[in-house]
Scaffold this motif. Structure first.
Motif: not given
Length: 283
Positions: A210, A216, A261
Motif C-alpha cells: 500500500r 495499492n 489496485a
C-alpha cells in the motif's frame, strides 16, 4: 499551553497516517512510515520460450513468449524487504546460460547505497528457482515462505522437482525463517501484506503493498505468469492444485477490484513496466 499544542500536533500527525488492514479498512491509529516499491531486474529468457505447459487445456500449444523474472525491494521506513530473488547469480557470468542477468540483486542494491546486510526480510512467493535463485546472498535476512512450500522443501520424501538448494541456509538452521500459514502483515501496520494464494505450489503467496501516492499494488508471484492467463483464469499443467489455483485467482481479482489496485504480473514484461524504471521507486 505549550503541552496542549504539542499534544494536538502529535494527534494530527498520527491521525493522518493510520494503518490499514489488507481489506483497506482502518485497523488502528498507528503511524505508517514512508513505504516505497522498487522493481529489480532478476533475469529474463534470452529467447522466447515455449509456453504450452502454462495451460492445462492446450490453449497455448505451439505458442512462445518472452518472459522476465522480476523481484522487488520494499522500503518501510528504515527497514528493507526483498520480494522474490529471481534467477541464481551464476547466470550473470555463464555464457551458456539461457537466462540473461545483466546485474545481480546485490549489484543493484549497491547502486541504491545498500548492502546485503541491510535487508531484514526475504519474502519468496514460492520455492521455484526463478524466485529463490539469489536468496542465498542474504544470509542475515529472515526468510518468509509459505508453510506448504516449507513442508515440501523439508519433506523426507521430497518431490524430484522441489529443489531446496537455494534456501539451504535456512533449511539447515543457518538463518531465521517463518513458515507463513495464512496472510501475514509483515510490519504490523497493513502497509505490506503477504497473501495466501496456494495452487501454483502448496504454499504459494502473493503480495499487497500500500503506497501513499500510487495506491495499492498487488504482486502476483506466479499466481499467473502473463496477462492472457490472468484474464482467462488459465491453470498451468505443472501447478500442484487446480482448484486452489482457481480459488486464489478469484480471491486475488476480487481484492484487486475492491482496493482499486495496480496488478503486476511478475513474469509479464508489460506489467513490470507499470512500475518506475530502476533506480526510481514507486511511492
Amino acid at each position: 499551553m505549550k503541552r496542549v499544542l504539542a499534544l494536538l500536533a502529535a494527534g494530527t500527525i498520527v491521525s493522518g497516517v493510520c494503518a490499514y488492514s489488507a481489506t483497506g479498512q482502518t485497523a488502528v491509529s498507528k503511524p505508517v512510515p514512508r513505504v516505497t516499491l522498487t522493481r529489480l531486474d532478476c533475469g529474463a529468457n534470452k529467447t522466447p520460450r515455449d509456453i504450452a505447459a502454462f495451460s492445462d487445456t492446450h490453449a497455448l500449444d505451439g505458442q512462445k513468449k518472452a518472459l522476465v523474472a522480476s523481484c522487488y525491494l520494499i522500503r518501510h521506513g528504515d527497514e528493507y524487504m526483498l520480494w522474490d530473488t529471481g534467477y541464481a547469480a551464476s547466470n550473470r557470468t555463464d555464457p551458456k546460460s539461457a537466462i540473461a542477468l545483466p546485474r545481480t540483486i546485490v549489484e543493484q542494491l549497491k547502486q541504491l547505497g545498500l548492502d546485503a546486510a541491510d535487508i531484514e526480510y526475504v519474502g519468496v512467493s514460492h520455492y521455484h528457482g526463478d524466485h529463490t535463485g539469489q536468496a542465498r546472498d542474504f544470509p542475515s535476512a529472515s526468510l518468509l515462505i509459505g508453510q506448504g512450500d516449507w513442508s515440501a522443501l523439508t519433506a523426507k520424501d521430497r518431490a524430484a522437482n522441489v529443489d531446496p538448494a537455494p534456501l539451504a541456509h535456512w533449511i539447515t538452521g543457518g538463518g531465521k525463517y517463518e513458515a507463513v500459514r495464512a496472510d501475514k502483515d509483515v510490519f504490523g501496520d497493513g502497509s505490506v501484506t503477504i497473501l495466501d494464494t496456494p495452487g501454483h505450489t502448496p504454499g504459494h503467496k502473493s503480495l499487497l503493498v500500500r503506497l501513499r501516492g500510487m495506491g495499492n499494488v498487488l504482486l502476483t508471484g506466479d499466481l499467473a505468469h502473463f496477462a492472457s492467463n490472468y484474464a482467462g483464469n488459465a491453470v498451468p499443467a505443472f501447478n500442484t492444485n487446480r482448484a486452489d489455483t482457481l480459488a486464489s485467482l478469484d480471491r486475488f481479482k476480487r481484492m484487486a477490484a475492491n482496493l482499486k489496485a495496480t496488478v503486476v504480473i511478475q513474469h509479464e514484461p508489460a506489467d513490470v513496466a507499470k512500475l518506475p524504471v530502476f533506480p526510481k521507486a514507486a511511492e
